[in-house]
Design a protein around this motif. Structure first.
Motif, mmCIF file in Angstrom:
data_model
loop_
_atom_site.group_PDB
_atom_site.id
_atom_site.type_symbol
_atom_site.label_atom_id
_atom_site.label_comp_id
_atom_site.label_asym_id
_atom_site.label_seq_id
_atom_site.Cartn_x
_atom_site.Cartn_y
_atom_site.Cartn_z
ATOM 1 N N GLY A 229 0.820 -1.202 0.000
ATOM 2 C CA GLY A 229 0.000 0.000 0.000
ATOM 3 C C GLY A 229 0.851 1.248 0.000
ATOM 4 O O GLY A 229 2.017 1.235 0.402
ATOM 5 N N PHE A 230 0.263 2.347 -0.457
ATOM 6 C CA PHE A 230 0.962 3.635 -0.420
ATOM 7 C C PHE A 230 -0.055 4.766 -0.520
ATOM 8 O O PHE A 230 -1.169 4.591 -1.022
ATOM 9 C CB PHE A 230 2.007 3.748 -1.539
ATOM 10 N N TRP A 231 0.353 5.922 -0.005
ATOM 11 C CA TRP A 231 -0.445 7.143 -0.041
ATOM 12 C C TRP A 231 0.305 8.218 -0.806
ATOM 13 O O TRP A 231 1.509 8.384 -0.616
ATOM 14 C CB TRP A 231 -0.721 7.647 1.377
ATOM 15 N N MET A 232 -0.408 8.955 -1.636
ATOM 16 C CA MET A 232 0.180 10.084 -2.351
ATOM 17 C C MET A 232 -0.540 11.365 -1.925
ATOM 18 O O MET A 232 -1.780 11.424 -1.948
ATOM 19 C CB MET A 232 0.055 9.896 -3.863
ATOM 20 N N TYR A 233 0.244 12.349 -1.522
ATOM 21 C CA TYR A 233 -0.283 13.650 -1.104
ATOM 22 C C TYR A 233 0.038 14.667 -2.199
ATOM 23 O O TYR A 233 1.176 15.107 -2.323
ATOM 24 C CB TYR A 233 0.333 14.068 0.224
ATOM 25 N N ASP A 234 -0.990 15.014 -3.011
ATOM 26 C CA ASP A 234 -0.766 15.808 -4.217
ATOM 27 C C ASP A 234 0.386 15.165 -4.986
ATOM 28 O O ASP A 234 0.438 13.938 -5.110
ATOM 29 C CB ASP A 234 -0.489 17.273 -3.866
ATOM 30 N N ASN A 235 1.295 15.978 -5.505
ATOM 31 C CA ASN A 235 2.507 15.448 -6.134
ATOM 32 C C ASN A 235 3.731 15.833 -5.311
ATOM 33 O O ASN A 235 4.817 16.082 -5.855
ATOM 34 C CB ASN A 235 2.640 15.973 -7.564
#
Length: 295
Positions: A229-235
């Motif tokens: 799993g992973f989370w992206m905060y904007d770029n």
């Protein structure tokens, strides 16, 4: 074991950074004409510590760096080495350090990123994302962390903080795109009644206008392997959680790599009514059969 093709980023970058720091420490020792044993004796360290630091098998503390530069007459290098160390600590933050004061402070730290982020993208292969969890499911997840890492037990405060964070789902200036595998809906990580409540909440949240919830069914052909799993905060940031640490990735090439992986996972996910059909199927499989009234 076959390593994921994307292993060039994330943990390997952290390993390279730790190795580079260790190499610089070794250079300072060699310039001072000290053997590893001599340096260790001068600092009252076990000899193995010098070897571990120089070979990237152990991350030094701030005091370790200061002691090393003092013992090697290289104190003008201290600030540069500390800057490298702190960059490494941001990339690879061990849970024991992050959570040493409890679970609630970490939830508050995440709130700061919640406030500044406009687009959230999250992929989870095994668990329900924190922003979508019921209080009971969150409690089960926190309880596991407390047991595994032997943390201070502030579970009630941590659950309350996570529920407070979830208010951000209802802000129209925020957009959320979640992708879950069907396995994440089926893993028995909490009591059945808790999971049924959690699945019901997913159905409700999938209908929010600013939330896009994708489910990848078991029968789906993947284009990108669901390694973790992973989370992206904007770029701006990618957050990857492992058993021992959180990887905080901010290099443009890493963000691009994870963005591409997310798009490939999104392309094979089901959304809207189709996603809710998958969730409902899991609910039907999980729900106990009704008891017949006996005469």
């Amino acid at each position: 074991m076959t390593l994921p093709p994307n292993n060039i980023s994330g943990s390997s970058n952290v390993h390279e950074a730790r190795n580079a720091l260790g190499k610089r420490l070794r250079e300072l020792r060699s310039s001072a004409a000290l053997s590893g044993r001599q340096l260790a004796e001068s600092l009252s360290w076990p000899p193995s510590k010098v070897s571990k630091l120089e070979n990237g098998r152990q991350t030094p503390s701030d005091d370790d760096v200061r002691d090393w530069t003092r013992a090697t007459n290289a104190e003008d290098e201290t600030e540069a080495l500390l800057a490298s160390l702190h960059t490494l600590e941001v990339q690879h933050a061990e849970w024991q350090r992050i959570l040493r004061t409890g679970l609630k402070p970490h939830q508050q730290d995440l709130t700061e990123w919640d406030q500044k982020t406009r687009l959230f993208r999250a992929f989870e292969a095994t668990v329900i994302p924190g922003l979508l969890q019921t209080a009971e499911y969150a409690r089960a997840r926190f309880a596991e962390g407390i047991r595994r890492l032997k943390l201070p037990n502030d579970i009630n405060e941590a659950v309350a903080a996570r529920m407070q964070r979830q208010k951000i789902l209802y802000r129209p200036d925020k957009r959320f795109h979640f992708i879950l595998t069907e396995a994440a809906l089926r893993f028995r990580l909490c009591p059945t009644e808790v999971m049924l409540g959690q699945l019901d909440r997913l159905v409700s949240l999938s209908q929010l206008t600013n939330v896009r919830l994708g489910i990848i069914a078991f029968e789906t052909q993947y284009a990108t392997s669901p390694w973790h799993g992973f989370w992206m905060y904007d770029n701006e940031r990618v957050l990857v959680e492992t058993f021992s640490a959180a990887l905080d990735l901010r290099q443009p090439q890493e963000i691009e790599l994870y963005g591409n992986a997310f798009e490939q996972l999104a392309a094979v996910a089901s959304y809207g009514r189709s996603a809710r059909v998958i969730i409902s199927r899991v609910i039907d499989d999980l729900a106990p059969e009704p008891q017949e009234d006996s005469e």
